[in-house]
Design a protein around this motif. Structure first.
Motif, mmCIF file in Angstrom:
data_model
loop_
_atom_site.group_PDB
_atom_site.id
_atom_site.type_symbol
_atom_site.label_atom_id
_atom_site.label_comp_id
_atom_site.label_asym_id
_atom_site.label_seq_id
_atom_site.Cartn_x
_atom_site.Cartn_y
_atom_site.Cartn_z
ATOM 1 N N SER A 282 92.439 -18.967 6.237
ATOM 2 C CA SER A 282 93.929 -19.051 6.277
ATOM 3 C C SER A 282 95.263 -20.276 6.612
ATOM 4 N N ASP A 283 94.075 -21.103 7.149
ATOM 5 C CA ASP A 283 94.591 -23.223 6.231
ATOM 6 C C ASP A 283 93.772 -23.441 6.293
ATOM 7 N N PRO A 284 93.665 -23.741 5.278
ATOM 8 C CA PRO A 284 92.082 -25.637 5.147
ATOM 9 C C PRO A 284 91.896 -26.225 5.537
ATOM 10 N N ALA A 285 92.814 -26.367 6.363
ATOM 11 C CA ALA A 285 92.465 -28.219 7.051
ATOM 12 C C ALA A 285 91.565 -27.652 8.298
ATOM 13 N N TYR A 286 91.794 -26.609 8.724
ATOM 14 C CA TYR A 286 91.157 -25.862 9.970
ATOM 15 C C TYR A 286 89.465 -25.294 9.828
ATOM 16 N N LEU A 287 89.385 -25.513 8.214
ATOM 17 C CA LEU A 287 88.549 -24.988 7.928
ATOM 18 C C LEU A 287 86.836 -25.581 8.933
ATOM 19 N N PRO A 288 85.993 -27.287 8.955
ATOM 20 C CA PRO A 288 84.944 -27.175 9.644
ATOM 21 C C PRO A 288 85.227 -26.944 10.883
ATOM 22 N N SER A 289 86.250 -26.501 11.539
ATOM 23 C CA SER A 289 86.099 -25.975 13.376
ATOM 24 C C SER A 289 86.061 -24.452 13.284
ATOM 25 N N MET A 290 86.050 -24.193 11.751
ATOM 26 C CA MET A 290 86.077 -22.244 11.940
ATOM 27 C C MET A 290 84.521 -22.146 11.349
ATOM 28 N N THR A 291 84.480 -21.208 12.235
ATOM 29 C CA THR A 291 82.627 -19.430 12.197
ATOM 30 C C THR A 291 82.756 -18.505 11.427
ATOM 31 N N PHE A 292 81.589 -18.812 11.379
ATOM 32 C CA PHE A 292 80.872 -17.571 10.210
ATOM 33 C C PHE A 292 79.820 -17.384 10.670
ATOM 34 N N GLU A 293 79.981 -15.733 11.545
ATOM 35 C CA GLU A 293 79.058 -15.438 11.631
ATOM 36 C C GLU A 293 78.595 -13.663 10.749
ATOM 37 N N ALA A 294 77.255 -13.491 11.039
ATOM 38 C CA ALA A 294 76.828 -12.028 10.088
ATOM 39 C C ALA A 294 75.381 -11.476 10.929
ATOM 40 N N ASN A 295 75.904 -10.079 11.594
ATOM 41 C CA ASN A 295 74.898 -9.979 12.289
ATOM 42 C C ASN A 295 74.910 -8.671 11.881
ATOM 43 N N VAL A 296 72.886 -8.894 11.951
ATOM 44 C CA VAL A 296 72.074 -8.243 11.938
ATOM 45 C C VAL A 296 71.978 -6.506 12.659
ATOM 46 N N TYR A 297 72.270 -5.368 11.938
ATOM 47 C CA TYR A 297 72.136 -4.198 13.016
ATOM 48 C C TYR A 297 71.305 -3.202 12.401
ATOM 49 N N ASN A 298 71.137 -2.248 13.363
ATOM 50 C CA ASN A 298 69.911 -1.209 12.745
ATOM 51 C C ASN A 298 70.586 0.072 13.052
ATOM 52 N N ASN A 299 70.766 0.972 12.213
ATOM 53 C CA ASN A 299 72.397 2.003 12.619
ATOM 54 C C ASN A 299 70.771 3.180 12.865
ATOM 55 N N GLU A 300 71.562 3.762 13.668
ATOM 56 C CA GLU A 300 70.947 4.964 13.800
ATOM 57 C C GLU A 300 72.040 6.099 14.116
ATOM 58 N N LYS A 301 71.508 6.919 13.098
ATOM 59 C CA LYS A 301 72.081 8.515 13.332
ATOM 60 C C LYS A 301 72.769 9.351 13.682
ATOM 61 N N ILE A 302 71.081 9.755 14.283
ATOM 62 C CA ILE A 302 70.738 10.264 15.993
ATOM 63 C C ILE A 302 72.210 10.820 16.852
ATOM 64 N N SER A 303 71.949 9.482 17.451
ATOM 65 C CA SER A 303 72.584 9.080 17.668
ATOM 66 C C SER A 303 74.271 8.116 17.853
#
Length: 1006
Positions: free
Chosen positions: A60-81
């Motif tokens: 959205s705003d490249p000027a604030y890029l250094p202060s932005m954070t990227f997060e990748a969360n890994v989850y296990n998909n439980e179909k039954i529940s």
């Protein structure tokens, strides 16, 4: 709108935590950045899933890029529940995003969400920034989460603008697995029909970022760019984080991922193998000349590289004991030739040769003892044994070998130049700066001075000299022959004390003529040393005549002249030999006052890249570079890498740390002592690292830009790649250091003036430079001065502006609070203003809550900022230094000598500009003084009517405050200041009008 986008390629995960009770997991990855969320497909029953899916986020705003954070969360998909369980996360800041050309796949260790999380494994990501307008951002719609196990070519995907493409992996050795690259059209295209299959967005772009880029994964990791704190600084000038393979393993995020190879003591540098050849001596060499003499020397040759020992005149049993080191990665031959030759005027004669097969050379790993040298029989050119033997030791080792520093290096010399003079200037060395002392000379008085002219009173002073340092007392016009001074003079001396203190009593016989009345020479070895403020006893010294006099005259003189002085070596001070802002050592001179060390600092100088050529050789630009690092008394110098703009050093050094508020300085220089002309070594750039900014135990691997300010502006001279680690040996001692004074206590008991400290620092730098320049190889004076920042106190318009803006940024928080409170008082937001009123009433009614509230607020701010703490050391910032848009004339003034050597017109222009700036400062200082004088005028009766009004007001206020509770007055005063704008006037208030009418002393100024 900016075309800048963040591309994220989710490649694979490794060794995930099983969560389904059957030793497996059904994993997917959820990505979050800048308010956008995407999700990969789910890989069923696989703890080592492979996705190879790409997503593009709008920035959205490249000027604030250094202060932005990227997060990748890994989850296990439980179909039954119909639920999910957490498998780990990766969190990155904007400083680690790089352009697409620099991006590679990095495997990040999965982090816990909280203390009780059970997490293990790694996630492979490729993250980059792109401004390619043909790349469309992904579609952040909830339907993205319904793509689990969906057909990539289904109409459901096409309804959301998603055009998946599947390509056979041509680089995976026949694996059937396909790589999916997902692209999403912008939101405004939803109502349009799906794009044509020949659209360049759909077809061409996945080819550009196809599966072939997976080849980068097994390569050594490339740099990961990290931005500095000031986001406006050019990206090319920013710090870059790297993940190199070092002796201890790969460095990822400051942590060491151990490799299968055994760890080395040199674990912060890349392990390099060298072929070491020690030429010890020879015996029974045959004579070659007609005269029956031999001038032997040895030539060690591997391929195109050769090293030559010194030669001896007319000696058949010479001893050399020299070591040669050949870089194994540069060797293109399989045979080592050690040739003994006879030095001759026309052509050197062949004496004998010893050959080694490099495949048979043994490997030596410290701490093994040194390899014992052996006698080898010389052979002639045909391979037959001949007269003479040569003692050699040949082995393969690393830079951890004790023979490495003193060896002649093939990677530090050209294939054609191997002279002893060149070899002396290219070796790596460790230097120890001399221990410096302050010499305090208290000149008390003189007695029974002998005048040459009896018809006048003496005008005497004492001139003290120690080496090149000369100081004088004030001149005393005494009516007796016993003048009194009682002055302290301060000098700097270095161990061992080679110079004497010379005191001369001089008489001013003419305006520019002094006559020596007597002299005393005091050896510093005989001077008392002290480590505290104890009083050193005074001594009387007999003055000797400076010129020869008659012996009979000496017998006639009943009394001789004397000088009363107190001299001591002050060991309780720390002798400042560098800029106070970048001090690397704060300990006192006296060793008995030293505290135990708090840790160990380890530095690995890996390599430099992209260096600017500093000289021309054979018609092309090149550089002969070496690095110098300084911390405390220990200086180090790497070997000089000749004729390379991308030198590899891979040298590791260690320092003991006694105070965290110290700075390590590393400089890069071009060696100018290898040619015929003896020029000054040219500075390429330097890096400063403050120890207190380093986390304990973390390995920092960064590529630092070498920024240098030239008269034409700031330039990037290249990049220096280093590995750094600070290990704390005693946490209690380190915490205790934070409660101790920064300097030794003598600096506070008997402080030195700023002028004295500046003068003594200059003298200390000269002494250190003189001592280090006498080493072999020498550290030249220009190198020591550049590393010690000797010119940091000189006037600079650029530095003045930078310091002013730094001051403004310090008060920016106060200005912001003032602005916010002004908006509260003006009722810009009524809800906020009402809440502030309620908070104010609560604090007035319960004043004991004020301080706890303030400290709790600061505690919460500190805890909140912990998530965004800096993960890398600070580095030089061109925006903070005001070096980006500085005027050329200001730079020319900064680089001018002192005194100036410019023309009178230029000096006059600079003087006029300085007068203009000083005039504004003068006006501001005068306004501040005026306000203070008006405060004094309230009770001075300078304006009788104003003082009468103020006295009457004070009397009424005293009675009112006496009978009225303080809380009531505080509430009324607060409500008055925060009253609604409807009850405010545009004109100044009555107190302000009254104050501005008070008199000041401006009327009395000329």
């Amino acid at each position: 709108m900016s075309n800048l986008k963040l591309g994220v390629e989710v490649v694979s995960a490794h060794n995930l935590m099983p969560k389904d009770g059957q030793g497996s997991a059904s994993a997917y990855v959820e990505l979050h950045f800048d308010g956008q969320k995407f999700r990969t497909t789910t890989k069923e029953k696989d703890v080592n899933p492979v996705w190879n899916e790409s997503f593009y986020f709008n920035i959205s705003d490249p000027a604030y890029l250094p202060s932005m954070t990227f997060e990748a969360n890994v989850y296990n998909n439980e179909k039954i529940s119909h639920s999910r369980s957490f498998l780990g996360k990766v969190r990155l800041t904007g400083q680690s995003f790089v352009p697409h050309a620099d991006a590679v796949v990095l495997h990040y260790p999965l982090e816990k969400r909280h203390m009780l999380s059970r997490v293990k494994g790694e996630l492979g990501l490729k993250i980059y920034i792109t401004d390619d307008p043909s790349i469309k951002s992904s579609n952040p719609m909830p339907a993205m989460e319904s793509t689990v196990n969906a057909n990539p070519l289904s109409s459901h995907s096409e309804l959301h603008g998603q055009v998946p493409n599947s390509y056979p992996s041509s680089v995976s050795n026949g694996k059937a697995e396909a790589r999916h690259t997902f692209h999403h059209l912008p939101a405004q295209s939803h109502s349009q029909p799906p794009p044509h299959r020949d659209s360049p967005v759909v077809i061409q772009q996945p080819v550009k970022y196809g599966a072939g880029e997976m080849k980068a994964e097994p390569q050594p990791p490339k740099i990961v760019r990290m931005y500095s704190a000031a986001s406006a600084q050019p990206v090319d000038y920013a710090l870059k984080e790297t993940s190199p393979f070092l002796g201890g393993g790969q460095i990822v995020g400051g942590r060491v991922i151990r490799s299968d190879k055994p760890a080395s003591t040199y674990d912060l540098v890349e392990r390099m193998h060298f072929l070491f050849v020690r030429v010890v001596k020879a015996r029974d060499l045959p004579t070659m000349d007609i005269t029956g003499s031999l001038d032997p020397y040895v030539e060690v040759r591997v391929g195109n590289y050769k090293g030559i020992t010194r030669h001896f005149d007319k000696k058949q049993n010479p001893e050399w004991n020299e070591v040669f080191a050949f870089s194994r990665e540069r060797m293109q031959a399989s045979v080592l030739d050690v040739v003994v030759k006879d030095k001759d005027l026309v052509k050197d004669d062949f004496v004998g040769i010893v050959r080694f097969d490099l495949n048979e050379v043994p490997l030596r790993v410290p701490p093994d003892s040194p390899l014992a040298p052996e006698w080898y029989r010389l052979e002639d050119k045909k391979g037959d044994k001949t007269k003479g033997e040569l003692m050699l030791a040949v082995w393969i080792g690393t830079q951890a070998d004790e023979a490495f520093p003193d060896a002649w290096h093939s990677d530090a010399a050209t294939p054609v130049d191997s002279s002893a003079i060149v070899s002396a200037h290219i070796r790596s060395k460790v230097y120890h700066a001399p221990r410096l002392w302050y010499v305090r000379v208290n000149i008390i008085e003189a007695q029974d001075l002998i005048m040459t002219e009896k018809n006048r009173f003496p005008e005497v002073h004492v001139k003290a000299q120690l080496g090149g340092q000369v100081l004088k007392t004030k001149t005393i016009q005494s009516r007796t022959l016993n003048p009194l001074w009682n002055e302290d003079l301060m000098f700097v001396a270095a161990e061992p004390f080679e110079e004497h203190l010379v005191l001369q009593v001089e008489d001013r016989v003419a305006p520019n003529k002094d006559e020596v009345m007597g002299r005393v020479i005091i050896p510093l070895n005989a001077v008392d040393k002290r480590a505290d403020d104890r009083i050193v006893p005074t001594k009387w010294f007999h003055l000797d005549k400076a010129v020869a006099i008659d012996v009979d005259q000496i017998k006639k003189d009943k009394f001789s002249s004397r000088l009363h002085v107190r001299v001591c070596l002050d060991g309780g001070y720390h002798v400042l030999d560098e800029s106070t802002h970048y001090s690397s050592d704060l300990r006192p001179t006296a060793k008995q006052l030293w505290k135990p060390s708090i840790g160990v600092l380890e530095l690995g100088i890996l390599n430099a890249e992209g260096l600017h050529p500093m000289k021309t050789r054979d018609g092309r630009g090149t550089s002969d570079t070496y690095c110098v690092a300084k911390y405390g008394h220990k200086w180090i110098r790497t070997r000089t890498i000749i004729d390379s703009l991308s030198p590899k050093y891979n040298e590791q050094y260690t320092w003991e740390v006694y105070d965290p508020a110290t700075v390590l300085t590393i400089g890069v220089f071009d060696n100018s002592q290898l040619g015929e002309k003896s020029n000054k070594d040219t500075k390429i750039g330097k890096v400063r690292i403050r120890i207190s900014t380093l986390e304990t135990g973390r390995v920092y691997t960064h590529s630092y830009p070498l920024l240098v300010l030239h008269p034409s502006g700031v330039k990037k001279m290249g990049e220096l790649h280093m590995a750094l680690r600070f290990s704390c040996t005693s946490l209690a001692n380190m915490m205790y250091i934070y409660s101790r004074p920064l300097l030794p206590k003598m600096h506070y008991i008997r402080p030195l003036t700023v002028v004295q400290l500046d003068m003594l620092r200059h003298q200390a730098v000269n002494i250190v430079a003189a001592r280090l320049s006498r080493s072999e190889p020498p550290l030249r004076k220009e190198v020591v001065e550049y590393m010690s920042d000797v010119d940091s106190h000189m006037w600079s318009m650029r530095r003045s502006k930078a310091n002013f803006f730094r001051l403004m940024s310090v008060f920016s928080g106060l200005f912001a609070v003032s602005k916010w409170f002004g908006e509260v008082c003006m009722w810009k937001n009524p809800v906020t203003t009402v809440l502030v009123h309620l908070l104010y009433i609560m604090l007035v009614c319960f004043p004991e809550l004020i301080l706890p509230t303030v400290f709790l607020y600061m505690f919460l701010i500190g805890i909140w900022n912990f998530r965004y703490r800096p993960r890398y050391p600070p580095h030089m910032n061109t925006r903070i230094s005001c070096a980006e848009a500085v005027h050329p004339d200001e730079l020319e003034e900064e680089f001018d000598t002192f005194p100036s050597t410019r023309s009178p017109d230029i000096v006059r222009h600079r003087y006029d500009r300085l007068r203009s700036v000083a005039g504004r400062i003068q006006t501001v200082v005068g306004d501040i003084a005026t306000q203070g004088e008006r405060v004094q005028a309230l009770l001075s009766w300078r304006d009788p009517r104003a003082t009468a009004i103020f006295v009457t007001f004070c009397f009424v206020a005293a009675i009112t405050l006496y009978v009225t509770p303080f809380q009531v007055l505080a509430v009324l005063a607060g409500f008055f200041f925060m009253r609604h704008p409807r009850f405010r006037h545009r004109l100044p208030s009555v107190p302000i009008n009254f104050f501005r009418r008070l008199p000041a002393r401006t009327d009395s100024m000329l």
